[in-house]
Design a protein around this motif. Sequence first.
Motif, mmCIF file in Angstrom:
data_model
loop_
_atom_site.group_PDB
_atom_site.id
_atom_site.type_symbol
_atom_site.label_atom_id
_atom_site.label_comp_id
_atom_site.label_asym_id
_atom_site.label_seq_id
_atom_site.Cartn_x
_atom_site.Cartn_y
_atom_site.Cartn_z
ATOM 1 N N LYS A 237 0.829 -1.201 0.000
ATOM 2 C CA LYS A 237 0.000 0.000 0.000
ATOM 3 C C LYS A 237 0.867 1.257 0.000
ATOM 4 N N ALA A 238 1.941 1.219 0.798
ATOM 5 C CA ALA A 238 2.873 2.353 0.829
ATOM 6 C C ALA A 238 3.525 2.548 -0.529
ATOM 7 N N ALA A 239 3.876 1.444 -1.185
ATOM 8 C CA ALA A 239 4.497 1.520 -2.514
ATOM 9 C C ALA A 239 3.538 2.123 -3.523
ATOM 10 N N ARG A 240 2.259 1.746 -3.447
ATOM 11 C CA ARG A 240 1.259 2.291 -4.371
ATOM 12 C C ARG A 240 1.075 3.790 -4.146
ATOM 13 N N THR A 241 0.994 4.189 -2.872
ATOM 14 C CA THR A 241 0.804 5.597 -2.550
ATOM 15 C C THR A 241 1.966 6.439 -3.044
ATOM 16 N N LEU A 242 3.186 5.988 -2.767
ATOM 17 C CA LEU A 242 4.357 6.731 -3.205
ATOM 18 C C LEU A 242 4.534 6.631 -4.714
ATOM 19 N N GLY A 243 3.986 5.559 -5.295
ATOM 20 C CA GLY A 243 3.992 5.449 -6.748
ATOM 21 C C GLY A 243 3.146 6.547 -7.372
ATOM 22 N N VAL A 244 1.994 6.844 -6.751
ATOM 23 C CA VAL A 244 1.144 7.953 -7.209
ATOM 24 C C VAL A 244 1.914 9.264 -7.108
ATOM 25 N N LEU A 245 2.664 9.425 -6.008
ATOM 26 C CA LEU A 245 3.481 10.626 -5.808
ATOM 27 C C LEU A 245 4.486 10.797 -6.942
#
Length: 320
Positions: A237-245
């Motif tokens: 989930k953290a990877a997805r969020t920072l991926g959006v960033l």
Amino acid sequence: MEIQKGAELCFQQLLNNSCRKLTLNWSKTVLLYIVLFCISLITVALNLLVIISVSHFRQLHTPTNILLLSLAVSDFLVGLLLIPLEILRSTTCWVFGDVICSFYFYLTGNITCASTGIIVLISVDRYVAICDPLHYPTRMTVARVKLSVCLCWFYAIFYVTLYLKDFLKPGRYNSCYGECILVINDTAGTADLVLSFFVPITVIIVLYMRIFVVAVSQARAMRSHVTAVAKSKSELKAARTLGVLVVVFLASYCPFYCYTLVEENVISDSSAFFVVIAFYLNSFLNPMIYALFYPWFKKSVNLIITLQIFKRHSSDSNIL
């Protein structure tokens, strides 16, 4: 944005040495000023909330959040200084003098370079967390991340000083009083395009492609290894969020650098005003991403707005 021959001079007393004022539609100019200054204020306010949150609450003192804190600092400076100065530089006569003009471009280069470096560090952080989770606690410590952030800012200062060494002589390239432009020779421009855009973008894309491959394999492995599900889901989930960033970063920065490929001296071209503003909008969007994807940000903002952070031991509050 056009300058007509009969337009009023920026400095009447200087006659032929003065630039001419831009002739803009009054109603559109007022609307543009209101919208952009609102964006500037929101950018400052939201990033200040991120800075206070990560700095105050001890639970948020993690390697990843230290990187977000550093990014918020650069975004805060964009909203506080760069967006207002860019509005004034591109839509009115420049009245702040050559020294402030040089400082503006120098600060722009520093913040942009540091932000790019931090985005690369965020990609490295997620790469280690997803692809080598067992060694993440020892490789990505708070102390190492703080050192990396400091080195990133020092590199930005050194690089931009070297890149703009000729330009840092106030007024050298201005053709008239009331003008603030940046002129970069072809060699320096090409080097900057490679070092500040192509190399970081390549590193980010390669790392996230690797993260994507590993994330897919981990998602499949979750079905047969139930014990590691909670931890893996959290990291993914953290990877997805920072991926959006990272995607938002690329979407904001790509138009500017693509424009420099086809247009010389993009910074001095008034028609490129909206390209530069889009370049800065990344700083406005980043805290929006935190608000949408990070529950801790919403909780910390609530504690800050209600002034509960001034209570004793508030820094130990449970917001995760």
